[in-house]
Design a protein around this motif. Sequence first.
Motif, PDB file in Angstrom:
ATOM      1  N   LEU A   3      39.385  33.430  40.390  1.00 13.56           N
ATOM      2  CA  LEU A   3      38.299  32.910  41.219  1.00 13.56           C
ATOM      3  C   LEU A   3      38.340  33.519  42.621  1.00 13.56           C
ATOM      4  O   LEU A   3      37.308  33.767  43.232  1.00 13.56           O
ATOM      5  CB  LEU A   3      38.431  31.387  41.304  1.00 13.56           C
ATOM      6  N   TRP A   4      39.590  33.775  43.104  1.00 12.31           N
ATOM      7  CA  TRP A   4      39.730  34.346  44.438  1.00 12.31           C
ATOM      8  C   TRP A   4      39.188  35.764  44.500  1.00 12.31           C
ATOM      9  O   TRP A   4      38.507  36.129  45.457  1.00 12.31           O
ATOM     10  CB  TRP A   4      41.191  34.336  44.889  1.00 12.31           C
ATOM     11  N   THR A   5      39.493  36.558  43.455  1.00 14.92           N
ATOM     12  CA  THR A   5      38.987  37.936  43.423  1.00 14.92           C
ATOM     13  C   THR A   5      37.464  37.915  43.429  1.00 14.92           C
ATOM     14  O   THR A   5      36.826  38.702  44.138  1.00 14.92           O
ATOM     15  CB  THR A   5      39.470  38.662  42.153  1.00 14.92           C
ATOM     16  N   LEU A   6      36.910  36.985  42.654  1.00 14.73           N
ATOM     17  CA  LEU A   6      35.448  36.880  42.592  1.00 14.73           C
ATOM     18  C   LEU A   6      34.891  36.539  43.973  1.00 14.73           C
ATOM     19  O   LEU A   6      33.901  37.125  44.435  1.00 14.73           O
ATOM     20  CB  LEU A   6      35.066  35.794  41.583  1.00 14.73           C
ATOM     21  N   TRP A   7      35.552  35.612  44.659  1.00 15.52           N
ATOM     22  CA  TRP A   7      35.125  35.191  45.998  1.00 15.52           C
ATOM     23  C   TRP A   7      35.179  36.357  46.977  1.00 15.52           C
ATOM     24  O   TRP A   7      34.239  36.595  47.727  1.00 15.52           O
ATOM     25  CB  TRP A   7      36.001  34.029  46.459  1.00 15.52           C
TER      26      TRP A   7
END
Lengths: 249, 57, 146
Positions: A3-7
């Motif tokens: 989710l962090w990479t996506l963010w």
Amino acid sequence: MSLWTLWYRLTSPKGFTYFATACIPWLALGCLLTLAYGLVAGLYVAPADYQQEDAFRIIYVHVPCAFVSLLIYSALTVAAITCLVWRVKLANTFVDAAAPVGAALTLLALVTGSLWGKPMWGTWWIWDARLTSELLLLFIYCGIMALKNAFPDKRQGSVFKNAFVVIGSVNLPIIHYSVAWWNTLHQGSTFTLLGPSKIAPVMSQPLTVMLVAFSLYAALMVLLNMRNAVLLECQRARWVSAWLAKRKR
Amino acid sequence: MTLLSFLKMGGYAAYVWPAFGSVLSVLVYNSAKAYVTYRMLIKRLSSMSETRHAPYP
Amino acid sequence: MHPIRKQRLIFISVFMIAIGIACALALYALKQNINVFYTPSQLLQTKLSRQQTLRVGGLVQNASVKHNTSDNQVCFVITDDHHEVTVYYTGLLPDLFREGQGIVAEGKLRADGAFQASEVLAKHDENYLPPPVAAALATKSETMHA
């Protein structure tokens, strides 16, 4: 992909531009369809009110404008805190892009409310708590827009502006609860979270559709303004020419 | 219901139509302005990247 | 979370709470000034001078409206279910004015305790119903009362 990479990817100028370009046509289509349906249903299909007759139809533009003006300010507060704490640059772009949209909708809520107040209440304007706090919201939006370019140092200016957004958020509960806390000429809330709705289903359904249409419109406008700002800022970046070439094909 | 009675809005036409008209015109104006800005930006950026990559096929 | 970010977040939270408390206190102190009208009960509790222009609001009591056709004067009673105030008014009433309707009248208190209004505004409620439904609800409540 976590989710962090996506963010991180979404909040990078390049990732955001690709994301916005993919979303904008769908948002525009959804907004047009719901707006067209809401207009026909609100102006033609819905019956006239038992008391206010056809003048009540102003609700179908007045309430969505007022609701989305508050919705945008809530989003603005979250973005301002994100910008102050985590220094996410795109959050600052969001504040700059959303403030004029919120200001326009606040102004429209005041104008349509005035046009509704004259035939029903008998006055264009009264200094009651609801109307005054909504007018204050318009001034706060204007203040945010004025603070955008008020400082020669960009970073310092962004801190002042976002702190101003956070301070202004104190007005949100005041607007919402004004009709419950004080005696006002403005009527109480029709929709309550708990308890029955005070509007007949034939009349509430177009209103719900209009609320969706105005929310989609706000999202569309914010993405359009943000994309313009990002492209202007990154005009010399290499990914912009790659994105342009890809767009043409 | 005839068209005329629809336009009359039960005698409240002077309030209902300006309310809908002002909202719709502002919505259309704002979105059109943002889109025109975008088209002009694209045009300028394209000419910029073309001059930068002049020998590029 | 990074200590500096944590510190900023705590600072902002304390800042927001402080502003919230300050505004709540200010609004509480100004409570009576923010109210746009007095209810008949509040009017009796508060000492007001007769020179002061003020607003009273409440429901128009059933069967209390008396029209004086010769000079366009109207006299009616507004109530909040506990106390009542008699209102005198000369002029045109808003479309929504009727018995049982919420109204707000602006004007001055008279020596006899009645209220001389210079302006009457209608305060409509938050219910929206098509006419047949409203009529059905009215008959239903009437049969329930009977």
